[in-house]
Design a protein around this motif. Structure first.
Motif, PDB file in Angstrom:
ATOM      1  N   ASN A 190      -4.281   7.361  -1.445  1.00  0.00           N
ATOM      2  CA  ASN A 190      -3.889   6.037  -0.998  1.00  0.00           C
ATOM      3  C   ASN A 190      -4.191   5.014  -2.093  1.00  0.00           C
ATOM      4  OD1 ASN A 190      -3.333   6.715   1.943  1.00  0.00           O
ATOM      5  ND2 ASN A 190      -5.452   7.371   1.746  1.00  0.00           N
ATOM      6  N   ASN A 228      -4.147   0.850  -2.474  1.00  0.00           N
ATOM      7  CA  ASN A 228      -3.973  -0.450  -1.824  1.00  0.00           C
ATOM      8  C   ASN A 228      -3.683  -1.532  -2.846  1.00  0.00           C
ATOM      9  OD1 ASN A 228      -4.586   0.535   0.787  1.00  0.00           O
ATOM     10  ND2 ASN A 228      -6.770   0.431   0.326  1.00  0.00           N
ATOM     11  N   GLN A 255       0.853  -1.186   0.000  1.00  0.00           N
ATOM     12  CA  GLN A 255       0.000   0.000   0.000  1.00  0.00           C
ATOM     13  C   GLN A 255       0.887   1.233   0.000  1.00  0.00           C
ATOM     14  OE1 GLN A 255      -0.262   1.959   3.119  1.00  0.00           O
ATOM     15  NE2 GLN A 255      -1.687   3.446   2.271  1.00  0.00           N
ATOM     16  N   ARG A 258      -9.510   0.577  -5.013  1.00  0.00           N
ATOM     17  CA  ARG A 258      -8.170   0.510  -4.407  1.00  0.00           C
ATOM     18  C   ARG A 258      -7.574   1.914  -4.260  1.00  0.00           C
ATOM     19  NH1 ARG A 258      -4.226  -1.102  -6.999  1.00  0.00           N
ATOM     20  NH2 ARG A 258      -5.026  -1.022  -9.150  1.00  0.00           N
TER      21      ARG A 258
END
Lengths: 113, 113
Positions: B77, B79, B18, B63
């Protein structure tokens, strides 16, 4: 998907020559903007032309917009080696309320001394 | 007058990990947009934050998520990183809907190995 398409994909000219690149787009726009990017770094805003404008100048830059043909052109006059960069057009669609920009794939310009 | 600041400049991550990228907008701007630029392509809109909420989203999977803080700074972010997430991530700030223009940061170069 990309809204705009630049033509040509790449352009090589000598210092002092003019560089012209074109951008075509698909849907109605609020405005069209041109950006420059050096070597994969951040985008630098060059000029914005609104849908009710036909031509705009900024220093050595001249931008035209033809909404009937859904196309725009960027002319750089008396090019310099420092103009070597990728140039992108970006459109803001009339259906978008929040200002999302849709970019083309860009034109790579190389100016040789 | 500080422009848009992005950190880090470069990042190498392993597939499946991540990552968090950060952006501080230009002084006076309250809206932050994130773009992904793959090599040789134009930037693609990921999402936009205003008043600490996601206001608009492009065609990216869940994601990709973000956040905006009370001081208008923002985080992106990602992931479960995929090799295809390798790209230059650009942050752009504006005032509200961007009628006054956009300022881009220099980007974060993410490489997923």
């Amino acid at each position: 998907s990309q809204q705009g398409e630049e033509d040509p994909q790449a352009l090589s000219i000598q210092e002092g020559e003019n560089a012209t690149m074109n951008c075509s787009y698909k849907t109605s726009i609020n405005n069209l903007q041109w950006y420059r990017q050096n070597s994969g770094r951040g985008l630098v805003h060059l000029i914005l032309i609104r849908s009710n404008e036909r031509e705009k100048h900024s220093g050595r830059l001249r931008v035209t917009l033809d909404t009937s043909k859904k196309s725009s052109s960027l002319l750089i006059t008396a090019s310099r080696a420092a103009d070597t960069a990728s140039y992108f057009c970006a459109t803001r669609q009339t259906t978008d309320s929040w200002g999302k920009l849709q970019f083309g794939a860009g034109t790579q310009v190389v100016v040789t001394p | 007058d500080a422009g848009v600041t992005q950190s880090p400049t470069h990042l190498i991550k392993t597939r499946g990990q991540q990552v968090t990228l950060r952006c501080s907008p230009k002084s006076g701007h309250d809206t932050v947009s994130w773009y992904q630029q793959a090599l040789g392509q134009g930037p693609q809109f990921i999402f936009q934050y205003y008043e600490e909420e996601e206001r608009q989203r492009g065609n990216f999977p869940d994601r990709f998520s973000g956040h905006q803080f009370p001081n208008y700074s923002s985080e992106l972010n990602v992931n479960a990183l995929l090799l295809g997430d390798s790209a230059l991530y650009l942050c752009a700030s504006s005032f509200q809907t961007g009628e006054g223009g956009y300022t881009f940061g220099s980007g974060t170069r993410l490489t997923v190995v």
